[in-house]
Structure formats: C-alpha cells, structure tokens
Design a protein around this motif. Structure first.
Motif, mmCIF file in Angstrom:
data_model
loop_
_atom_site.group_PDB
_atom_site.id
_atom_site.type_symbol
_atom_site.label_atom_id
_atom_site.label_comp_id
_atom_site.label_asym_id
_atom_site.label_seq_id
_atom_site.Cartn_x
_atom_site.Cartn_y
_atom_site.Cartn_z
ATOM 1 N N UNK A 148 -8.222 2.909 -4.737
ATOM 2 C CA UNK A 148 -6.845 2.488 -4.423
ATOM 3 C C UNK A 148 -6.729 1.944 -3.000
ATOM 4 N N UNK A 149 -7.465 2.643 -2.118
ATOM 5 C CA UNK A 149 -7.433 2.195 -0.723
ATOM 6 C C UNK A 149 -8.003 0.766 -0.624
ATOM 7 N N UNK A 185 12.075 2.996 6.754
ATOM 8 C CA UNK A 185 12.061 1.783 7.568
ATOM 9 C C UNK A 185 11.871 0.535 6.704
ATOM 10 N N UNK A 202 -2.618 7.792 -6.948
ATOM 11 C CA UNK A 202 -2.091 7.652 -5.588
ATOM 12 C C UNK A 202 -2.086 8.983 -4.840
ATOM 13 N N UNK A 235 7.350 8.743 6.386
ATOM 14 C CA UNK A 235 7.460 9.518 5.144
ATOM 15 C C UNK A 235 6.097 9.800 4.497
ATOM 16 N N UNK A 259 0.039 -4.443 -8.483
ATOM 17 C CA UNK A 259 -0.170 -3.356 -7.517
ATOM 18 C C UNK A 259 1.158 -2.937 -6.848
ATOM 19 N N UNK A 261 3.089 -0.419 -8.590
ATOM 20 C CA UNK A 261 2.509 0.941 -8.651
ATOM 21 C C UNK A 261 2.824 1.790 -7.409
ATOM 22 N N UNK A 262 3.179 1.143 -6.325
ATOM 23 C CA UNK A 262 3.351 1.900 -5.059
ATOM 24 C C UNK A 262 4.393 3.009 -5.236
ATOM 25 N N UNK A 263 4.003 4.260 -4.894
ATOM 26 C CA UNK A 263 4.974 5.360 -5.083
ATOM 27 C C UNK A 263 6.105 5.316 -4.040
ATOM 28 N N UNK A 264 7.282 5.659 -4.524
ATOM 29 C CA UNK A 264 8.453 5.713 -3.619
ATOM 30 C C UNK A 264 8.954 7.154 -3.585
ATOM 31 N N UNK A 268 -5.482 -1.803 -1.801
ATOM 32 C CA UNK A 268 -4.448 -2.022 -0.790
ATOM 33 C C UNK A 268 -5.005 -2.875 0.349
ATOM 34 N N UNK A 317 2.850 -2.156 1.507
ATOM 35 C CA UNK A 317 1.479 -2.618 1.252
ATOM 36 C C UNK A 317 1.014 -3.595 2.334
ATOM 37 N N UNK A 329 0.257 0.722 4.141
ATOM 38 C CA UNK A 329 0.645 2.095 3.790
ATOM 39 C C UNK A 329 0.646 2.289 2.281
ATOM 40 N N UNK A 330 0.572 3.572 1.893
ATOM 41 C CA UNK A 330 0.483 3.866 0.461
ATOM 42 C C UNK A 330 1.814 4.344 -0.112
ATOM 43 N N UNK A 331 2.791 4.435 0.715
ATOM 44 C CA UNK A 331 4.099 4.873 0.227
ATOM 45 C C UNK A 331 5.183 4.084 0.966
ATOM 46 N N UNK A 332 6.344 4.102 0.343
ATOM 47 C CA UNK A 332 7.485 3.387 0.931
ATOM 48 C C UNK A 332 8.199 4.325 1.896
ATOM 49 N N UNK A 333 8.642 3.781 3.004
ATOM 50 C CA UNK A 333 9.380 4.620 3.967
ATOM 51 C C UNK A 333 10.813 4.103 4.113
#
Lengths: 333, 644
Positions: A1-2, A284, B110, B95, A217, A220-223, A5, A274, A278-282
């Motif tokens: 996954x890394x 910001x 993930x 986060x 992709x 798929x990004x987790x939120x 990304x 992405x 980063x692997x997640x949404x923030x």
C-alpha cells in the motif's frame, strides 16, 4: 500500500512538472484541476480572459494520454452540436439510413470554453453526460468512455449575452476554481516564455489505465469518522434556518450545499492526503478543499448580493465557526 | 508489544494525566465560583441586613464548590480514541493516531500502514510536556476575588435607620419578655398564689414574657399583648382592692414599721438581742453622738501632737488626759465599757503617742458600732410603739399578722382554761372591743361575736374554737392580700414593660410608677442634692428631630458637669473682712477655739505654735474639700496673711 501511495505521488509530481513547463504559477488552480481529475470530477474555471484557463486545460490534455475535444460555447450553439446527431447517410449497399454522428462530448477530456455563453438549453445538454457519463440521442443511450472530464471555463465580466449556469448544472461540477491574476514574477516568466519563440513540448506522462488506477486508489483512502463528521457538519452549517446553521448562513444564504458538497469534500480530501503522502484524511485536507468544493453550491440571498458578500466569505466564516471535532470543542470550552 | 499496544499504552498514560489535569482545573474553577459567591455574599451583607448565619451556609457551599469542581473535572474517563483525537490536534499529527486506532481492525490493507504511521508519531507524544501543571487563570481570579472580599470585611455595614430601629425594638421586646418571664417565675416560686385566678394571672404574665421572647413581634403587637394582660390583671386587682380589709392592711404596709414579718414578739426579741449585744448600755444616740465628736477632737489633737516635732508638752498632756478621763466617765455613765479609753489614758501617761492613737482609733470603731446598734434599737422601739396594744387596735391599724398572733394566743389561753378569772374577763373585754374594728375583715366580726358569746356563757372551748376560726379567716385574708400585692407587683412590671417597649428603652432604664423622692428631696439616686436626672422628672429625652428655637435658657438641658459657674461670687454679707488686732501675752484672749490646742483663758501657748496649728488645720480642710469652693481663696488668703 505504501508503494501504491508513493507511486501515486510520483505520478502526480510528474504531471505537475509537465504542466509547469507551460503554465506559470497558478499552482492552486493546477492542483485543484488535478484533484478533480483524480477524484473523477468536473471543473469549472472562472477568471477574466487571458489568464491561461484554456491553456491549462489543453496542457493537461497533452500531458495525459487521453482524447481531448474543445467546444467553444456560443449563443447559437445547439445541444446536437455537442452531443452529436443522427444523419441520413448512404451505406455501401446504396441504402440510406440514420447514422449517429458523435459530437465533441465523446472524448476523455472536454473543454467547454466560455460555457456561460451558450443558451440554457445547450448547457443542459451537458447534464446527463456530466452526471451519468452517457449520452442519450435518438432514443439510444451511448456511454462515454471513462475517464470523462468536463473542464469548463467562464468569464465573470462581460456579462452581456451570457446565460448564468443553472444551479443543477453548477452542482455537477466537482470544483469551481477561481483563476486570479499572476504575480509580478509569474507575469515576467509568462512574458519570457511566450515572446522569445521558445516552445516547450509537453510529453504524455500518464496513461489512461494509470489514471483509472489512481482514481481507484483514491476511493480506498480511509477517512476517520470524526473527519467525516466534520465534513458533514460543514455542509449542514450551510443550511439556512437549520439547527446546525451558523449565524452568517442564516443571514446571507438562501440555499446551502447539496450532499454532493460533502461527497466532493471527502473525495478531494482523499486526493490531497495521497498527494501529501499520507494514508488517511485529516481535518486540514477537508478545510483545504472546502472553498473550491462549496463555493458554487451555495446560493446567496438578496442581502448578501446587496452587500457584495461572496460565498467565499461565508465559507471562510463557517470554517472559522464550526469546530473541527467535539474533542476540540470541549477543549476550547 | 504490538504497534497497537504501544499506541494504546501511550494514550492511556496521556488520558490519565489529562483526567488529573481536568480535575486540577476544575478545582480552581470551583474555587473561583466559591470566591465569587463569597464576594457576592459579603457585598450583600454590607448592603442589606442579611443574617450573619448565611456566611456559615455559604462557607459550606464554597467548600462544596471547590471539592465539586475537582470531582466534576476528573469525573469522566476518556476513551483511547478521544485521547488520540485530542493528541492529534494538540501536536498537529493530521489525525494519524486516531485513524490508526480506528482502522487498525476494520481495514486490513490500510490498518497496518496506518498503525506504522501512528507509531512513528508517538515519539512526539510526551504527556508531561503536553500537560504541564501550572496555576490556571481561574486561580488568579480567585485570589483577586478573595482579596476583594477580605478588603470588604473592613468596610462598615450599611444599615438603614428603619432597620436599626426595628432591631432595637426587637431586642427591647425580647429583653422585656425575658425580664417579665423571670419576674413571673420568681414570684410564683417565691410565694405561690393562694387563689386560682391570681395564679392564672401570674402564669399569663409568664406566658406573655415567653411570647415576647420567642415570637417576632412588632412594637404595636407587643404593646397590644402587654396591655391586654395588663387589663386582666387590673380588673382582678380592682376586684380584690374593693375588700375594706385590704385598705387597712395596705395602709399599714405603707408605714415604715409595716413589714408583715415585724410582729411585736419578733421586734421584742430583736431589741433584747441588741440590748444584750450592747451589754445593757443605755445607748442614747445623742449622747453617743456627743462622745464621738469629742473622741474625734481628741484623735485630731493626738495626730497633731504626733506630727509636731516638738512633741508633747506637759500642758498638752495634762489637757488631753483630762479630756480622756472626761470621755471615759461619760462612757461609764452611759453604761458603755470602753476599755480602749483607759488604754489610751495609760499610753498618754507613758508618753507612747503611737499607742495612744491606736487606742483612740479602736475606741472610735467601738463607738461607731455602738452608735449603729443604738440607732437600730431606737428605730425598733419606735416600731414597737406603733404596734397595736390589743386586738382591737391591731385590727384597726390593719396589723393583721399581729392580730392573728394575738387571736391564737388568746385562743390558746381560753382553751387551756388555766387562766385566772380576771384574765378571762380581760380577754373577753379585748374581744368585745375588737368586734367593731373587725367589721372590715369579712367573717372575723361574726366569729369574734360568737367567741364572746361562748365565753360569756362559760363555754371556753367553743370560744377558743371561734377565735381560731377568726385567726384562720385573718390568715386567709392575709394570703389574699399577699396575692393582691403580687398582682400589683406584676402590674408594675407590666407597666414597666409597656414603658420599655413604648419608649424603646432597656429594662434598667425604665422606671415604672411615680418618681421616688431621694435623699436630697429630689427623685433618683444622685449624691446629696443632686438628682439622678435619667430616672425622674428631670429626665428629658434627647431631642434629635426637633430644634428648640424658643430662645429660652434651659440650664436643665445642659450636660452634666458642663455648667460653668466661674470663680463664684460671694454675697456682700459673706465677704471676709480683716480686723486688725494685737495679741498681748498675759492679757485676756478673744474666744478662739482651735482643735487640739486649748487657748481658752490666759494665753500660755506660743503664738507661732497656735498659728502653725491653725494653718495645718486650714490646709487639711482645704485639701479635703471641706471648705466650699467660693470660700477657698478667702480662707487661703486669710491664713497666708496670718503667717506674715
């Protein structure tokens, strides 16, 4: 996954670099346009003439290995001019038959230049294509080949003979990006590049399949749930008269954002995460895309128009007033 | 330890510290609330008549607020996800921690990536640095508020005149109630009433007192209640007062000898006891007064001789011895064995002046004691003389106790039957004489008649019985009279209570009834002719609201001691005049008598000695304020001239 990304980032960087060969500055516009494309959305670029809107779209199409069509919207443009029409043609057997002649909409990237110059009837012809990614003509539904993007431009001045886009049409645009004047340094660079006979050649750096993979992709990004909650609260805060509405909303808005606003923010925030590796949404990310995602989805009331309040003002105020999470709200109190 | 466990461990440490931190902040928030409440209470107390007890309650509330703030702050235990979100925001971790926790289990693809990303962030997470204990802003506010409260403590309370008056009224009413209740209880314990209505009335007074003490009454209500009880008592007293026997008994009670306990027998006994104490001396108060005056002169002369450097001359010794022997003879003639005078005489002969003075002092003490006893005996003799001689007189004079005793005595004699013929007739005559005066004493008259009739018919037992019945009737009347006196005393107390409440004065400041005449012929307890201005008719309440613009001079309104009398002006007749004269030794002297030194007759005393003695005496009189102020300067000048 890394790895995925990392690859994503690299591709975006290359794309940016290619666009940067032609487009000077306008990094936010470039990034916004790329974000829309990676999220699978359409973009409305608004700016005065000569700021490079059309050039940006053309450059983008050149950098992507995708088919590109340009439609210059004029008042006499008819829907059939965009979608295509059935013509009576003679087949090799000598028999005459109707044959569908595809319009310019049948491309991966469609540049709708000065979209607000066409009549609403013609503008509406784009609705199905933009939302359903298909065209119905002569009783037959013809799907558009993905990816399909409409990159429209419009001129905010010189309003005579223009037809403002209907709300339904506007809502179908993923982002509305405001193209601003270049800075002094940027303008100098523009002059240098365009007056010295030097011609930069843009190379195709991203194939269709790669783009589709990148779009996959993004989905798929987790939120995190509290980030989703924030996006939802932001949208709800635009609903005038609702419990969640902030003061400025009640004062200046007639209608707030549709659910597409929240979808747009989350998708765009995923792309941003992405791009930043980063692997997640923030929070910001959501904040960063809120302006472009919501500004064309809010409808101002008379008071706002009279006081020259723009939707950007209202979104900025909402971002200021809506706490990012309940934890921060508790900490602040 | 897995990545997830590592994250959880750090987050749980942070959550724990955060909980304590919230409790710490809550403590100071509670303190600030408590300080605000305290300040508000202090301001309220300073501006309005809030009861002081409120501070006790608020103190408890303030303490509860502090403890409550601490508990409220630390009440909630945070979930790791909440802590992760908080840490994300505090450290700007985008986060990452919260996402790692949330997706560690739900998304396998993930999850691992997010966990690894989260663990990388943990290096930045240091709970001690994130949450440093320091005094929050609430603590500064608390200190400021508490300082303000403490400063307000020095500001005097504002109370309206109306409130102060109502407080004073309340205190007076309460005090009056206490006094009334105490009075009623004492009266009931000291002399329980014999009649039911009187007892009821006394209990009513007691209840009224308790009511005034416990219930919050306005002045009008209190006065109404007092006057209602007072009216009841007045009616009762009026009814009792209509009894003619009581009129006589009341008259007798008013005379100096009219104390009920002073029966003839008791007086006689006390006179005898005093006589015994005086060793059967005649104890003529006038003669004793004369003796005291001479003894005083002798004492002064002896004191003069003691202070004189020249000591005692033979002439002086002779004179003093003469005076002492005269005094001793006077004492013997009065039947007073004054051995101290003989001791003084022998001390004089021995030339022991100190002993002489001591003996004279001792003699004076004895004499004063004797004089006091003689005066008391004289007074008792007078009282005895006032007593009725027989039953009739006693009844007529209202001497019920004496009459009662006499009747019992006569009844005993009649019952014994041992009386002689003459004595019986005497009793019968006394009873017959007493029948008319007994008319005012209810059934006593009839009973005496019966007694006389029985005695005349020779039935001495029946006669004695009737006499006893008459005595019992008298006793009953005396008891009723006692009840009436109690009622009158209660009425007095109620009047006093009315005065106190009405004038808003303390119990001690009020005087019920008409002003009593003091020693100077004026009311009150002042010294000499000075009256106690606050107790009698000289009392004028302080004028606050009105201004006297009558332009009348009111010396009686001058404050005591403020009157400026100046040096004093003597009337023309009193101005001393200097008479020039000359002393011719050996020649006749004008009649000048100086204490201690006899210079009568031919002058044998050196003139300087006489002058010195006179000057000493004058100086002593001046220093002891014996000379009136107006004459002091004249006396001083006179003796100064004398010295020249």
């Amino acid at each position: 996954m890394e790895e995925k990304v990392s690859k994503f980032r690299e591709r975006v960087s290359r794309l940016k670099a290619e666009i940067g060969k032609v487009i000077v500055g306008q990094s936010e516009i470039v990034e916004g346009t790329l974000t829309s494309i990676l999220a699978g959305g359409h973009v409305l670029l608004e700016g005065v003439p000569g700021l490079g809107k059309t050039l940006l779209v053309r450059t983008l199409s050149e950098a992507l290995d995708l088919s590109f069509n340009r439609v210059q919207f004029t008042p006499d443009l008819m829907p059939a001019d965009i979608l295509g029409t059935n013509l009576v043609v003679e087949n090799p057997d000598g028999r005459r038959e109707f044959q569908f002649q595809r319009g310019p909409i049948f491309a991966h990237i469609v540049l709708a230049d000065e979209i607000n110059r066409a009549t609403p009837k013609t503008q509406s012809a784009m609705l199905e294509a933009m939302q359903e990614k298909s065209v119905t003509a002569g009783g037959e539904v013809r799907p558009l080949v993905p990816p399909f993007f409409v990159l429209a431009t419009q001129n905010p001045i010189d309003q005579e003979g223009t037809y403002p886009l209907p709300e339904a049409q506007l809502d179908r645009f993923f982002f509305k990006l405001l193209v601003t004047y270049p800075t002094a340094a940027e303008l100098t660079a523009v002059i240098d590049r365009t007056t010295e006979g030097r011609q930069e050649k843009v190379e195709k750096v991203l194939e269709r399949e790669a783009l589709l993979e990148m779009q996959g992709l993004v989905r798929e990004v987790p939120v995190p749930s509290h980030v989703k909650d924030y996006a939802v609260r932001l949208v709800l805060a635009t609903h005038a008269g609702a419990e969640s509405a902030v003061d400025v909303t009640n004062q200046y808005l007639r209608f707030g954002s549709s659910p597409r606003g929240a979808q747009t923010m989350i998708l765009a925030a995923k792309v941003r995460a992405l791009i930043e590796g980063r692997f997640n949404v923030s929070f910001d990310d959501v904040k960063a895309v809120a302006m472009a995602a919501l500004r064309h989805r809010l409808i101002l009331n008379f008071e706002a128009q009279a006081e020259a309040i723009t939707t950007d003002h209202i979104i900025a105020k909402i971002l200021e007033e809506v706490p990012v999470s309940k934890v921060s709200a508790a900490a602040a109190s | 330890m897995s990545d997830l466990e590592t994250i959880n461990s750090v987050l749980s440490r942070t959550a724990r510290r955060r909980r304590w931190f919230r409790a710490w902040n809550g403590l100071f928030t509670g303190l600030m609330i408590a300080a605000s409440v305290w300040l508000l209470a202090t301001i309220s107390f300073k501006l309005a008549p809030v009861p002081f007890a409120m501070f006790g309650i608020l103190g408890g509330l303030a303490l509860a607020a502090v403890v409550g703030g601490f508990l409220w702050g630390g009440r909630r235990r945070e979930s790791p996800l909440e802590t992760a979100q908080w840490v994300d925001q505090q450290l700007g971790l985008k986060e990452k921690l919260s996402a790692a926790l949330e997706f560690s289990r739900s998304s396998a693809a993930w999850g691992d990536v997010l966990l690894r990303d989260g663990v990388k962030c943990l290096e930045q997470v240091q709970p001690a640095k994130l949450l440093t204990y320091r005094l929050p802003q609430a603590a500064r506010w608390s200190v400021l508020l508490l300082l303000l409260s403490a400063s307000l403590g020095f500001v005097p309370e504002y109370r309206s005149e109306r409130y102060l008056n109502s407080q004073r009224e309340e205190t007076i009413i309460k005090d009056t109630g206490e006094q009334l209740s105490r009075f009623a209880k004492r009266a009931l314990n000291h002399r329980p009433p014999t009649m039911k209505p009187t007892e009821k009335a006394m209990v009513a007074v007691d209840e009224l007192g308790q009511q005034l003490t416990s219930a919050k009454l306005t002045r009008a209500d209190a006065l109404e209640k007092i006057s209602s009880v007072s009216e009841e008592l007045k009616d009762q007293a009026t009814n009792l007062g209509e009894n003619p026997a009581f009129k006589r008994m009341r008259q007798e009670a008013r005379t100096p000898s009219g104390a009920p306990s002073n029966t003839a027998k008791a007086l006689q006994e006390r006179i005898q006891s005093l006589q015994k104490e005086m060793k059967n001396a005649s104890g003529d108060p006038n003669a004793l007064e004369k003796m005291k005056s001479r003894l005083d002169q002798l004492q002064r002369a002896a004191a003069g001789m003691n202070s004189n450097e020249a000591g005692m001359t033979p002439e002086m010794e002779k004179q003093m011895a003469q005076s002492l022997s005269n005094l001793s003879e006077m004492a013997k003639s009065q039947g007073l064995p004054m051995s101290d005078l003989d001791d003084a005489l022998s001390a004089l002969k021995n030339g022991d002046l100190d002993q002489l003075l001591k003996s004279l002092d001792s003699a004076q003490v004895d004499l004063e004691k004797m004089m006091a006893m003689a005066k008391a005996m004289q007074k008792m003799k007078m009282e005895l003389a006032e007593m009725g001689k027989d039953l009739g007189e006693q009844l007529e004079k209202g001497q019920a106790q004496a009459a009662h005793d006499r009747l019992l005595e006569m009844a005993a004699k009649m019952a014994s039957g041992k009386s002689q013929e003459g004595a019986l007739e005497k009793i019968m005559a006394e009873v017959a004489k007493a029948i008319d005066p007994a008319g005012d004493y209810g059934d006593v008259k009839e009973l005496l008649k019966e007694a006389l009739k029985s005695a005349q018919s020779g039935d001495s037992q029946s006669s004695a019985e009737s006499m006893r019945a008459a005595a019992a009737e008298l006793k009953k009347l005396m008891d009723q009279f006692g009840d009436m006196q109690s009622l009158m005393a209660s009425l007095d107390a109620l009047n006093k209570a009315q005065l106190c409440v009405g004038n808003c004065q303390g119990w001690g400041q009020c005087q019920s009834g008409p002003p009593k005449v003091g020693p100077g012929g004026k009311p009150g307890k002042g010294v000499g002719t000075w009256a106690d201005e606050n107790a009698g008719w000289f009392y004028f309440p302080e004028t606050k609201d009105r201004w006297d613009n009558s332009d009348l001079t009111r010396p009686d309104m001058d404050a005591r001691g403020h009157t400026d009398r100046g040096e004093g002006q003597l009337s023309n007749g009193m101005v001393p005049t200097k008479v020039k004269g000359s002393f011719s030794p050996g020649g006749p002297m004008p009649s000048i008598t100086l204490r201690g030194v006899s210079i009568k007759g031919e002058s044998r005393v050196v003139i300087e000695e006489a002058i010195t003695a006179a000057q000493d005496e004058a100086q002593s009189a001046l220093s002891q304020q014996k000379v009136p102020r107006a004459y002091q300067q004249a006396v001083r000048n006179y003796f100064d001239d004398f010295a020249q």
